[in-house]
Design a protein around this motif. Structure first.
Motif, PDB file in Angstrom:
ATOM      1  N   ILE A 160      52.614  42.236  66.891  1.00 27.56           N
ATOM      2  CA  ILE A 160      53.057  42.120  68.294  1.00 27.56           C
ATOM      3  C   ILE A 160      51.903  41.629  69.172  1.00 27.56           C
ATOM      4  O   ILE A 160      52.079  40.770  70.043  1.00 27.56           O
ATOM      5  N   GLU A 161      50.699  42.138  68.910  1.00 30.06           N
ATOM      6  CA  GLU A 161      49.547  41.691  69.715  1.00 30.06           C
ATOM      7  C   GLU A 161      49.267  40.199  69.474  1.00 30.06           C
ATOM      8  O   GLU A 161      49.022  39.442  70.415  1.00 30.06           O
ATOM      9  N   THR A 162      49.326  39.801  68.212  1.00 26.43           N
ATOM     10  CA  THR A 162      49.087  38.383  67.894  1.00 26.43           C
ATOM     11  C   THR A 162      50.136  37.505  68.572  1.00 26.43           C
ATOM     12  O   THR A 162      49.831  36.432  69.097  1.00 26.43           O
ATOM     13  N   TRP A 163      51.385  37.984  68.593  1.00 27.69           N
ATOM     14  CA  TRP A 163      52.447  37.226  69.265  1.00 27.69           C
ATOM     15  C   TRP A 163      52.127  37.050  70.765  1.00 27.69           C
ATOM     16  O   TRP A 163      52.306  35.969  71.321  1.00 27.69           O
ATOM     17  N   HIS A 164      51.611  38.112  71.396  1.00 27.70           N
ATOM     18  CA  HIS A 164      51.216  37.980  72.803  1.00 27.70           C
ATOM     19  C   HIS A 164      50.125  36.911  72.966  1.00 27.70           C
ATOM     20  O   HIS A 164      50.142  36.139  73.930  1.00 27.70           O
ATOM     21  N   GLU A 165      49.189  36.863  72.017  1.00 27.41           N
ATOM     22  CA  GLU A 165      48.133  35.823  72.088  1.00 27.41           C
ATOM     23  C   GLU A 165      48.778  34.445  71.990  1.00 27.41           C
ATOM     24  O   GLU A 165      48.385  33.514  72.686  1.00 27.41           O
ATOM     25  N   HIS A 166      49.776  34.336  71.128  1.00 29.62           N
ATOM     26  CA  HIS A 166      50.453  33.052  70.973  1.00 29.62           C
ATOM     27  C   HIS A 166      51.217  32.668  72.249  1.00 29.62           C
ATOM     28  O   HIS A 166      51.187  31.512  72.679  1.00 29.62           O
ATOM     29  N   THR A 216      54.951  34.978  62.100  1.00 31.31           N
ATOM     30  CA  THR A 216      53.666  35.697  62.169  1.00 31.31           C
ATOM     31  C   THR A 216      53.758  36.984  61.338  1.00 31.31           C
ATOM     32  O   THR A 216      52.799  37.373  60.657  1.00 31.31           O
ATOM     33  N   GLY A 217      54.937  37.607  61.388  1.00 31.40           N
ATOM     34  CA  GLY A 217      55.171  38.804  60.573  1.00 31.40           C
ATOM     35  C   GLY A 217      55.023  38.502  59.089  1.00 31.40           C
ATOM     36  O   GLY A 217      54.318  39.204  58.366  1.00 31.40           O
ATOM     37  N   TYR A 218      55.672  37.423  58.632  1.00 31.20           N
ATOM     38  CA  TYR A 218      55.575  37.057  57.210  1.00 31.20           C
ATOM     39  C   TYR A 218      54.129  36.758  56.830  1.00 31.20           C
ATOM     40  O   TYR A 218      53.664  37.161  55.755  1.00 31.20           O
ATOM     41  N   ASP A 219      53.395  36.058  57.728  1.00 31.90           N
ATOM     42  CA  ASP A 219      51.980  35.762  57.442  1.00 31.90           C
ATOM     43  C   ASP A 219      51.212  37.063  57.211  1.00 31.90           C
ATOM     44  O   ASP A 219      50.432  37.188  56.274  1.00 31.90           O
ATOM     45  N   ALA A 220      51.457  38.052  58.103  1.00 30.67           N
ATOM     46  CA  ALA A 220      50.729  39.325  58.006  1.00 30.67           C
ATOM     47  C   ALA A 220      51.114  40.052  56.717  1.00 30.67           C
ATOM     48  O   ALA A 220      50.247  40.621  56.026  1.00 30.67           O
ATOM     49  N   GLU A 257      61.319  40.234  51.763  1.00 27.22           N
ATOM     50  CA  GLU A 257      62.374  39.251  51.458  1.00 27.22           C
ATOM     51  C   GLU A 257      63.115  38.816  52.719  1.00 27.22           C
ATOM     52  O   GLU A 257      63.470  37.658  52.873  1.00 27.22           O
ATOM     53  N   LYS A 258      63.367  39.787  53.623  1.00 24.37           N
ATOM     54  CA  LYS A 258      64.142  39.444  54.835  1.00 24.37           C
ATOM     55  C   LYS A 258      63.637  40.281  56.008  1.00 24.37           C
ATOM     56  O   LYS A 258      64.042  41.423  56.214  1.00 24.37           O
ATOM     57  N   LEU A 259      62.737  39.705  56.757  1.00 22.42           N
ATOM     58  CA  LEU A 259      62.123  40.401  57.896  1.00 22.42           C
ATOM     59  C   LEU A 259      62.820  39.962  59.183  1.00 22.42           C
ATOM     60  O   LEU A 259      63.162  38.788  59.342  1.00 22.42           O
ATOM     61  N   THR A 260      63.046  40.908  60.112  1.00 22.61           N
ATOM     62  CA  THR A 260      63.650  40.546  61.403  1.00 22.61           C
ATOM     63  C   THR A 260      62.754  41.024  62.545  1.00 22.61           C
ATOM     64  O   THR A 260      61.881  41.888  62.349  1.00 22.61           O
ATOM     65  N   THR A 261      63.017  40.488  63.723  1.00 23.18           N
ATOM     66  CA  THR A 261      62.307  40.921  64.935  1.00 23.18           C
ATOM     67  C   THR A 261      62.442  42.433  65.095  1.00 23.18           C
ATOM     68  O   THR A 261      61.462  43.138  65.354  1.00 23.18           O
ATOM     69  N   GLU A 262      63.671  42.923  64.922  1.00 21.77           N
ATOM     70  CA  GLU A 262      63.934  44.356  65.124  1.00 21.77           C
ATOM     71  C   GLU A 262      63.119  45.206  64.153  1.00 21.77           C
ATOM     72  O   GLU A 262      62.611  46.265  64.514  1.00 21.77           O
ATOM     73  N   ASP A 263      62.989  44.734  62.879  1.00 17.47           N
ATOM     74  CA  ASP A 263      62.194  45.491  61.895  1.00 17.47           C
ATOM     75  C   ASP A 263      60.782  45.719  62.436  1.00 17.47           C
ATOM     76  O   ASP A 263      60.232  46.824  62.348  1.00 17.47           O
ATOM     77  N   ILE A 264      60.199  44.653  62.982  1.00 12.10           N
ATOM     78  CA  ILE A 264      58.802  44.740  63.449  1.00 12.10           C
ATOM     79  C   ILE A 264      58.711  45.658  64.671  1.00 12.10           C
ATOM     80  O   ILE A 264      57.841  46.533  64.756  1.00 12.10           O
ATOM     81  N   ILE A 265      59.649  45.488  65.599  1.00 14.02           N
ATOM     82  CA  ILE A 265      59.619  46.301  66.826  1.00 14.02           C
ATOM     83  C   ILE A 265      59.809  47.785  66.485  1.00 14.02           C
ATOM     84  O   ILE A 265      59.096  48.660  66.986  1.00 14.02           O
ATOM     85  N   GLU A 266      60.755  48.072  65.590  1.00 14.46           N
ATOM     86  CA  GLU A 266      61.010  49.473  65.208  1.00 14.46           C
ATOM     87  C   GLU A 266      59.786  50.076  64.517  1.00 14.46           C
ATOM     88  O   GLU A 266      59.396  51.202  64.791  1.00 14.46           O
TER      89      GLU A 266
END
Ligand code: BMX
Ligand code: ZN
Length: 327
Positions: free
Chosen positions: A236-242, A194-198, A214-223
């Motif tokens: 993060i909100e979209t992930w909750h919807e999922h 979902t991060g890459y899509d965004a 090039e290289k996205l991680t869960t931690e990158d998004i949370i931070e």
């Protein structure tokens, strides 16, 4: 020795890591040992054997429980189905292999089922009719306890809800080969997708996450979300919807007393948001009294649950022997 006191080695084998601990009387002893899950069947078996050997050197163990991702026949201890999260794992007779090499009784169970059993037995939540655990990890695993018993289904695949279809768009391919499975969106892997899509739609001045294309991680998004990055917050909100989408289907299928959220991604769940999303999409009769709790056992649930299942097999064979003696 009271059977409750029997030391069992509980092992939790997921798509990313293997964790193991000695379990005595439904609790872990010491800090669980963790190793990354190696690639391929032979390497996984070698890693399991090595872990068991290490624990055996320092501890008395009377049995081994293995909670593994994949569809498991707990009677034979064979993995009868597996997705690309553990490639080549299908068809592995784990119980037979480990029992022959280690001369210890082994019980094998699906990881999410084992967690559900442990959460139910820990009795932290009121669930007279139905408790459902949702493991948000590399994939999504679901464990279902109905009237106090694990529900495994006709082919041991009940709870393979990571593969519920949550969209008709053929947008994301799941590691199982099907399209638009719940876990392709709601798991850790789905979160990053979902991060890459965004990020495909934004530039670096809109979000510093764009630099991670090039290289996205869960931690990158949370931070980034902690730094108030609006794109990260939206991911993060979209992930909750999922996550909510699959739980809504489970509500309408099982009408549970409660959900218990486990797995590595569980710590990122906003429980108020998740409950609101579920209530918006569920018939009111079902969602009004529904409770959603964080796991009471954390990452230890799988190991504890499968260790309890090992003890159950000891108890049922002891009862069987007693019944034979009475005849
Ligand atoms: C997958 C499937 C399930 C498992 C779930 C969570 C495989 C290998 N795995 O849907 O059996 O319960 O992932 O697994 O078929 P985890 O690796 O995230 O713990
Ligand atoms: Zn799938």
């Amino acid at each position: 020795m009271d059977k409750k006191q029997f030391p069992i080695l509980g092992i939790d084998l997921g798509g990313t890591k293997i964790a193991a601990s000695i379990i005595i009387d439904t609790d872990t002893i010491g800090k669980p040992k963790r190793v990354p899950t190696p690639h391929g069947k032979e390497n996984i078996i070698q890693a399991l054997l090595k872990l068991i050997e290490e624990f055996k050197q320092d501890n008395l163990i009377v049995g081994v429980g293995i909670a593994t991702a994949g569809i498991v026949n707990p009677d034979t201890g064979e993995v009868i189905g597996s997705t690309g999260n553990l490639p080549g794992w299908e068809g592995t007779p784990i119980k037979k292999i480990i029992e022959e090499k280690m001369a210890l009784p082994v019980h094998v169970e699906n990881d999410a089922n084992a967690s559900a059993y442990a959460e139910y037995r820990a009795s932290k939540f009121k669930a007279d009719t139905c408790l459902v655990t949702v493991t948000l990890g590399t994939g999504i695993g679901v464990g279902i306890v109905i009237n106090g018993s694990l529900y495994r289904g006709a082919h041991f695949a009940a709870g393979e809800c990571g593969h519920l279809k949550v969209s008709l768009n053929n947008h994301r391919r799941c590691t199982c080969g099907l399209w638009d499975c719940w876990e392709a969106y709601g798991s850790g892997r789905g979160f990053v997708a979902t991060g890459y899509d965004a990020l495909s739609k934004i530039s670096a001045h809109q979000s510093k996450l764009a630099l991670k294309k090039e290289k996205l991680t869960t931690e990158d998004i949370i931070e980034a979300a902690k730094d108030n990055d609006l794109v990260a917050k939206q991911i993060i909100e979209t992930w909750h919807e999922h996550v909510a989408a699959g739980m809504v289907s489970l509500c309408h299928t099982l009408d549970p007393d409660c959900f218990v959220i486990t797995g590595g991604m569980g710590k990122f769940v906003d429980y108020v948001l998740l409950k609101d999303l579920i209530m918006d999409m569920t018939l009111p009769r079902i969602s009004e009294k529904l409770e959603i709790y964080p796991s009471s056992l954390g990452e230890r649930g799988g190991m504890i649950g499968v260790a309890e299942l090992v003890l159950d097999t000891f108890n049922s064979s002891a009862k069987y022997t007693q019944s034979l003696q009475k005849k």
